[in-house]
Design a protein around this motif. Sequence first.
Motif, mmCIF file in Angstrom:
data_model
loop_
_atom_site.group_PDB
_atom_site.id
_atom_site.type_symbol
_atom_site.label_atom_id
_atom_site.label_comp_id
_atom_site.label_asym_id
_atom_site.label_seq_id
_atom_site.Cartn_x
_atom_site.Cartn_y
_atom_site.Cartn_z
ATOM 1 N N TYR A 199 0.913 -1.230 -0.033
ATOM 2 C CA TYR A 199 0.200 -0.036 -0.083
ATOM 3 C C TYR A 199 0.835 1.151 -0.005
ATOM 4 O O TYR A 199 0.544 2.342 -0.544
ATOM 5 C CB TYR A 199 -0.926 0.024 0.939
ATOM 6 N N VAL A 200 2.073 1.157 0.765
ATOM 7 C CA VAL A 200 2.722 2.333 0.623
ATOM 8 C C VAL A 200 3.320 2.711 -0.722
ATOM 9 O O VAL A 200 3.401 3.803 -1.122
ATOM 10 C CB VAL A 200 4.069 1.840 1.617
ATOM 11 N N LEU A 201 3.672 1.504 -1.686
ATOM 12 C CA LEU A 201 4.138 1.900 -3.014
ATOM 13 C C LEU A 201 3.091 2.447 -3.709
ATOM 14 O O LEU A 201 3.359 3.270 -4.487
ATOM 15 C CB LEU A 201 4.563 0.447 -3.337
ATOM 16 N N LEU A 202 1.933 2.027 -3.502
ATOM 17 C CA LEU A 202 0.655 2.757 -4.073
ATOM 18 C C LEU A 202 0.787 4.235 -3.812
ATOM 19 O O LEU A 202 0.521 5.094 -4.773
ATOM 20 C CB LEU A 202 -0.386 1.942 -3.894
ATOM 21 N N HIS A 203 0.893 4.524 -2.611
ATOM 22 C CA HIS A 203 0.742 5.916 -2.298
ATOM 23 C C HIS A 203 1.945 6.710 -2.866
ATOM 24 O O HIS A 203 1.647 7.648 -3.224
ATOM 25 C CB HIS A 203 0.709 5.892 -0.801
ATOM 26 N N LEU A 204 3.393 6.005 -2.990
ATOM 27 C CA LEU A 204 4.383 6.646 -3.487
ATOM 28 C C LEU A 204 3.868 6.775 -5.042
ATOM 29 O O LEU A 204 4.610 7.886 -5.416
ATOM 30 C CB LEU A 204 5.394 5.948 -3.323
ATOM 31 N N ALA A 205 3.464 5.922 -5.621
ATOM 32 C CA ALA A 205 2.995 5.988 -6.964
ATOM 33 C C ALA A 205 1.964 7.130 -7.448
ATOM 34 O O ALA A 205 2.205 7.546 -8.520
ATOM 35 C CB ALA A 205 2.535 4.765 -7.479
ATOM 36 N N ARG A 206 1.244 7.413 -6.314
ATOM 37 C CA ARG A 206 0.259 8.752 -6.449
ATOM 38 C C ARG A 206 1.240 10.000 -6.621
ATOM 39 O O ARG A 206 0.823 10.886 -7.450
ATOM 40 C CB ARG A 206 -0.768 8.710 -5.710
ATOM 41 N N ASP A 207 2.019 10.218 -5.855
ATOM 42 C CA ASP A 207 2.909 11.480 -5.506
ATOM 43 C C ASP A 207 4.246 11.275 -4.907
ATOM 44 O O ASP A 207 4.176 11.101 -3.738
ATOM 45 C CB ASP A 207 2.351 12.509 -4.886
ATOM 46 N N ASP A 208 5.187 10.710 -5.542
ATOM 47 C CA ASP A 208 6.489 10.587 -4.886
ATOM 48 C C ASP A 208 7.656 11.737 -4.995
ATOM 49 O O ASP A 208 8.803 11.527 -4.750
ATOM 50 C CB ASP A 208 7.338 9.597 -5.519
ATOM 51 N N THR A 209 7.061 13.190 -5.464
ATOM 52 C CA THR A 209 7.931 14.285 -5.591
ATOM 53 C C THR A 209 8.025 14.996 -4.289
ATOM 54 O O THR A 209 8.833 15.869 -4.134
ATOM 55 C CB THR A 209 7.570 14.977 -6.509
ATOM 56 N N ARG A 210 7.256 14.786 -3.003
ATOM 57 C CA ARG A 210 7.281 15.542 -1.893
ATOM 58 C C ARG A 210 8.348 14.843 -0.870
ATOM 59 O O ARG A 210 8.539 13.499 -0.784
ATOM 60 C CB ARG A 210 5.831 15.672 -1.542
ATOM 61 N N ILE A 211 8.575 15.703 0.125
ATOM 62 C CA ILE A 211 9.544 15.334 1.164
ATOM 63 C C ILE A 211 8.900 14.168 2.072
ATOM 64 O O ILE A 211 9.362 13.251 2.568
ATOM 65 C CB ILE A 211 10.022 16.220 2.214
ATOM 66 N N ASP A 212 7.441 14.176 2.081
ATOM 67 C CA ASP A 212 6.853 13.240 3.104
ATOM 68 C C ASP A 212 6.894 11.823 2.596
ATOM 69 O O ASP A 212 6.534 11.135 3.291
ATOM 70 C CB ASP A 212 5.323 13.614 3.278
ATOM 71 N N SER A 213 7.115 11.569 0.991
ATOM 72 C CA SER A 213 7.545 10.423 0.599
ATOM 73 C C SER A 213 8.762 9.758 1.385
ATOM 74 O O SER A 213 8.576 8.384 1.578
ATOM 75 C CB SER A 213 7.696 10.280 -0.862
ATOM 76 N N VAL A 214 9.368 10.200 2.080
ATOM 77 C CA VAL A 214 10.641 9.732 2.781
ATOM 78 C C VAL A 214 10.031 8.814 3.747
ATOM 79 O O VAL A 214 10.434 7.847 4.434
ATOM 80 C CB VAL A 214 11.769 10.660 3.139
ATOM 81 N N THR A 215 9.039 9.616 4.597
ATOM 82 C CA THR A 215 8.296 9.054 5.758
ATOM 83 C C THR A 215 7.530 7.868 5.365
ATOM 84 O O THR A 215 7.713 6.634 5.930
ATOM 85 C CB THR A 215 7.604 9.961 6.453
ATOM 86 N N TRP A 216 6.881 7.948 4.189
ATOM 87 C CA TRP A 216 6.251 6.740 3.590
ATOM 88 C C TRP A 216 7.172 5.411 3.332
ATOM 89 O O TRP A 216 6.900 4.554 3.853
ATOM 90 C CB TRP A 216 5.492 7.118 2.494
ATOM 91 N N LEU A 217 8.513 5.942 2.815
ATOM 92 C CA LEU A 217 9.518 4.987 2.672
ATOM 93 C C LEU A 217 9.662 3.947 3.878
ATOM 94 O O LEU A 217 9.933 2.731 3.906
ATOM 95 C CB LEU A 217 10.661 5.478 1.862
ATOM 96 N N PHE A 218 9.940 4.875 5.070
ATOM 97 C CA PHE A 218 10.359 4.197 6.165
ATOM 98 C C PHE A 218 9.308 3.283 6.887
ATOM 99 O O PHE A 218 9.361 2.297 7.281
ATOM 100 C CB PHE A 218 10.889 5.296 7.110
ATOM 101 N N HIS A 219 8.121 3.929 6.486
ATOM 102 C CA HIS A 219 6.854 3.229 7.358
ATOM 103 C C HIS A 219 6.764 1.724 6.585
ATOM 104 O O HIS A 219 6.529 1.038 7.027
ATOM 105 C CB HIS A 219 5.527 4.011 6.961
#
Length: 342
Positions: A199-219
Motif C-alpha cells: 500500500y505504501v508503494l501505491l501511495h508513492l506512485a500517486r505522488d513521490d515528489t514530496r518530502i513526506d514520501s521519505v516518511t512513507w518509505l520508512f513506514h
Amino acid sequence: MKNLTRDIDGHWETIEPQIQQFWHKVPKELRRREYEHDGCSVSVDINWQPLATRLRRDNELVRPLRENRPPVKDWQKKLLQPTRIRAEVTVSGANKVCSHDWYPTFFLDTFVHEIFLIANLSVPGSADFYSASIARPNQRHSTEVRLSAFAFDCGWTDSLDGEWPSLQALPREDVCRWFEALNIGYKQRAETGIERALYVLLHLARDDTRIDSVTWLFHGLEALVSTKVGESVSGLVRRLAAVLDLDELSQKRLNKRLRQLYDWRSSFVHGGYAVPHPASSEVIDRRLDAHLMELHNLRQFGASLLIATLQALIKKRIVELRFDEQLVTTTIGARMDDRSKT
C-alpha cells in the motif's frame, strides 16, 4: 489511457521488449477477477489487447529517435492519442450500496491497482497508469487512477547501470501466484507487514515528489521487516540484510544510505527541514538544485530498496515474514570452567 511511452529512454533495448512481452497474451489472472462483498458477487473483466498493440506501435514510433534516424510524420501527435481499454463489471446479488454508480467502478479500480503492482514487480516500469482514468459509457465524470511507474522504471534503469539495490524482471506467473497467496482482495486497511509495504508503494506512485514520501518509505520498510517505529537504523539494516542475503560490505553501504535517508525523515518530522516553496523552481533559485537532486537520489534509493525487498520475498515464495529475537547468555559456572581449562 494517455502517454504510454516511458519517461526514461535508458536501456530501452533491454527494457522495452520485456514490457511488450509482459502484455503479450495476458493470462487470466490479469484479465479477470471475482470479488464477494456483502451478499454481492462482482466479476471484473479487462481486455488488455489494445494496450499491447499500442505499446508495440509506440515503440516503433520512437525507435528512429533512439537510433538517431528521422522519425515518421506526426509521430508526436500519434503518441498523444488516447487508448481506450474495454472493461466489463458484472454485479450479481444485492446489498445496501450496490445500486450506486461508484460501486462497479470501485472494484474495477481495485483490480487496476493490483495489476499495477503485479506488472511493475514483475517487469519494473511496465504499467504506468498515471494518465489513466475510468469512465462508464456516456458518463461525464471519470475516476482518475494516477499511478506512476517512474520509481520502478528508474530503479531498474539504475540497476542496469550497475547501481544498488538491484531490481530485475521476474516471471509473470511467479508474481501472480504470490499475489494470489496474499489474498488481499478489496481490503481497505492493511493487516500484515507485506500488505502495508504494498500500500505504501501505491501511495508513492500517486505522488513521490514530496518530502513526506521519505516518511512513507520508512513506514513501508519498517512494516515489511517488523521493526518498531523509531527503532534504531541498525535493526532495520540487520533484518533487511537477512532478507536480501547481503554480505558485510553491502550491509555497511546499506547502513550509510539509510542513515542519510533517516536524517531527512527526522528533519521533516521533528523540525529543521528547510521547506521549499510549493512552486519549486530551481531555475529561479539555484539553491534548490542540490536540494532536489539529493532528495530525488535518496528517495529513489529508498523506493528501490523497498521494491528489491519485495522482489526477494517473491523469489523466495515468502508470504509471511516474522523475526524472532534470541537471548544468548553465559553463566558464571560456564565461564569458570573455561578458565580452568586454560
